[in-house]
Design an enzyme around this catalytic site. Structure first.
Site, PDB file in Angstrom:
ATOM      1  CB  CYS A  76      -0.976  -0.021   1.179  1.00  0.00           C
ATOM      2  SG  CYS A  76      -0.221   0.129   2.811  1.00  0.00           S
ATOM      3  NE  ARG A  77       1.054   8.488   0.691  1.00  0.00           N
ATOM      4  CZ  ARG A  77       1.633   9.243   1.625  1.00  0.00           C
ATOM      5  NH1 ARG A  77       1.590   8.876   2.893  1.00  0.00           N
ATOM      6  NH2 ARG A  77       2.259  10.341   1.297  1.00  0.00           N
TER       7      ARG A  77
END
Length: 109
Positions: A61-62
């Protein structure tokens, strides 16, 4: 929680990106499968169809929080899944390529 660093990823490793659509469109790892965490349970079958049989799923993800949640869920389903430490922020900082939804150079949102 099984975790790997960006440096541990090899070309061809199966990568699952669980960020939302706007983040994906801005920039992602080329070849990654995109299933946003908000749609993950409903679209779980897409992962099981795309993931290599008996292979490992690298979840990103981020920064690592959302991917950790999905990694735990996948492990509970008996899938060999690992969280990518630091997420796309570390991916980009390490100089790994980031492309937008048109295949052009992208950025991490």
């Amino acid at each position: 929680m099984p975790t790997v660093g960006i440096a541990d990823l090899a070309e061809g490793d199966f990568l699952l990106d669980v960020r939302e659509d706007d983040e994906w469109e801005a920039g992602h790892a080329e070849g990654a499968l995109h299933i946003p965490i908000s749609e993950f349970v409903a679209r779980y079958g897409e992962l099981t169809e795309a993931a290599p049989q008996g292979g490992r799923v690298h979840v990103i993800c981020r920064s690592g929080g959302r991917s950790a949640q999905v990694t735990m869920y996948l492990a509970q389903q008996g899938i060999d899944a690992v969280n990518v430490d630091g997420g796309m922020q570390v991916w980009a900082a390490a100089g790994r390529p980031v492309v937008d939804d048109k295949g052009q150079p992208g950025f991490v949102l």
